[in-house]
Design a protein around this motif. Structure first.
Motif, PDB file in Angstrom:
ATOM      1  N   GLN A 254      35.012 -24.590 -41.248  1.00 16.17           N
ATOM      2  CA  GLN A 254      34.537 -25.011 -42.565  1.00 16.17           C
ATOM      3  C   GLN A 254      33.312 -24.203 -42.973  1.00 16.17           C
ATOM      4  O   GLN A 254      32.341 -24.119 -42.207  1.00 16.17           O
ATOM      5  N   ALA A 255      33.349 -23.608 -44.161  1.00 16.40           N
ATOM      6  CA  ALA A 255      32.194 -22.874 -44.671  1.00 16.40           C
ATOM      7  C   ALA A 255      30.982 -23.808 -44.706  1.00 16.40           C
ATOM      8  O   ALA A 255      31.037 -24.885 -45.305  1.00 16.40           O
ATOM      9  N   GLY A 256      29.896 -23.406 -44.042  1.00 15.06           N
ATOM     10  CA  GLY A 256      28.771 -24.303 -43.784  1.00 15.06           C
ATOM     11  C   GLY A 256      28.179 -24.950 -45.019  1.00 15.06           C
ATOM     12  O   GLY A 256      27.968 -26.167 -45.064  1.00 15.06           O
ATOM     13  N   GLU A 257      27.878 -24.167 -46.035  1.00 11.62           N
ATOM     14  CA  GLU A 257      27.187 -24.724 -47.201  1.00 11.62           C
ATOM     15  C   GLU A 257      28.073 -25.684 -47.971  1.00 11.62           C
ATOM     16  O   GLU A 257      27.617 -26.740 -48.427  1.00 11.62           O
ATOM     17  N   ALA A 258      29.346 -25.343 -48.121  1.00 12.29           N
ATOM     18  CA  ALA A 258      30.266 -26.249 -48.803  1.00 12.29           C
ATOM     19  C   ALA A 258      30.428 -27.545 -48.021  1.00 12.29           C
ATOM     20  O   ALA A 258      30.507 -28.634 -48.608  1.00 12.29           O
ATOM     21  N   PHE A 259      30.478 -27.447 -46.687  1.00 10.85           N
ATOM     22  CA  PHE A 259      30.551 -28.648 -45.850  1.00 10.85           C
ATOM     23  C   PHE A 259      29.319 -29.518 -46.062  1.00 10.85           C
ATOM     24  O   PHE A 259      29.424 -30.744 -46.196  1.00 10.85           O
TER      25      PHE A 259
END
Length: 356
Positions: A254-259
């Motif tokens: 999972q892309a960190g910032e979007a998560f």
């Protein structure tokens, strides 16, 4: 003399012999199976932005629908769940009824995607795909079908861009994230998301998978593999089982910032209900979702309980709101035998009345 379970030495010996035969036959079945293939419907790439690809699916005959459907799946699993195999395919069912079906494939984020935000996924990727379809089909708006987290993204997009969505369909989509029976949300509210993302960057797929499996540890860790012994000598049943296993464990990071943003704004902040759901610098108000809405939920869903989904009725601004209650679970809504007829037919009939 029999024991309290009516067991006898002879009975136990017979059962052991049957199990041995089953295991021996199973070894032959597994050797002969080879690679398990998923996704049987022909498709072609029509648009791309980085790792994100838009596919158009081809049925046995040209579509008759005037307005295409864009399917947006969740980020945590691969979207081929909607086209798992020939007899378990939501896509195939829609194509057979004349719909023109497109699906977004989010790809596999890597370290270069660490700072992708919800705005990227919703406005850049979904928005880019929709703009491509609008131009390709010469239409001001298209139909949008959002599934699970993809349904949350679709609600956000429709609220922020209502003129570009003709009809909105949400499937097993959480809206009220704080219902008492939502175990996944209860767990997420206890996580220090900032510490997690700042430490790891992208959130590993294995961590996400373990979280989901732990929601039903007996059923998902033990019971299904014990039950697998019963089908070891059944080639088709084993193929079906292994396709599902492949999908479960074929999970992207999972892309960190979007998560971070999704967890803080929805799992923790319950942004649709309490306010504060933002995409970039814009706040999402579901009252601006004024196009027709079909909300499909599963009655035995342990990931998105029915009350979490039914909350949509009281939040959207549409006067044309319809619900479909499906007797099944979060995955059964795509792959069960009943779903193959009930779900695509309901979607097709609902769209036919609103797209002329």
């Amino acid at each position: 003399m029999h024991g309290p379970l009516n067991l006898t030495p002879e009975g136990l010996a017979d059962e052991a012999a049957r199990l041995r035969q089953k295991l021996e036959a199973g070894l032959g079945t597994l050797r002969d199976l080879g690679d398990v293939h998923v996704g049987t419907t022909p498709r072609e790439e029509v648009w791309r932005d980085g790792k994100v690809v838009l596919y158009r699916f081809r049925g046995e005959r040209p579509p008759t629908a005037k307005v295409p459907i864009l399917v947006a799946y969740a980020l945590v699993n691969r979207p081929y769940m909607v086209d798992l195999q020939a007899d378990r395919s939501l896509v195939k069912g829609l194509l057979a009824r004349g719909e023109d079906v497109y699906v977004i494939d989010w790809g596999y984020p890597d370290r270069s995607d660490r700072f992708l935000t919800l705005e990227d996924y919703i406005e850049r990727f979904i928005g880019g795909a929709i703009d491509h379809l609008r131009k390709a089909h010469g239409l001001p708006a298209v139909n949008l079908l959002g599934i699970c987290q993809g349904g949350v993204f679709s609600l956000c997009y429709a609220a922020l861009n209502p003129g570009k969505v003709r009809n909105l369909i949400t499937m097993v989509t959480p809206v009220d994230f704080h219902t008492p029976d939502n175990m996944l949300s209860n767990w997420n509210r206890e996580i220090d998301v900032d510490l997690l993302v700042d430490t790891l960057g992208n959130v590993p797929a294995d961590m996400m998978n373990l979280t989901y499996l732990m929601l039903k540890p007996w059923r998902l860790f033990a019971q299904k593999y014990v039950g697998m012994v019963d089908i070891l000598d059944d080639r088709k049943a084993m193929q079906d089982f292994l396709r599902m296993e492949k999908w479960i464990f074929d999970s992207p990071d999972q892309a960190g910032e979007a998560f971070r943003e999704f967890n803080t704004r929805f799992f923790q902040g319950n942004g649709f209900v309490k306010g504060g759901a933002r995409v970039g610098d814009r706040e999402v108000h579901l009252g601006l979702v004024e196009m027709p809405v079909l909300n499909v939920y599963a009655e035995q869903d342990h990931l998105v309980p029915p009350d979490a989904s039914r909350a949509l009725r009281g939040l959207v601004g549409s006067d044309d709101y319809t619900e479909l209650s499906f007797k099944g679970g979060h995955i059964g809504i795509y792959v069960s035998g009943r779903a193959q007829q009930e779900v695509p037919q309901t979607i097709h009939d609902w769209l036919a009345k609103r797209t002329r």
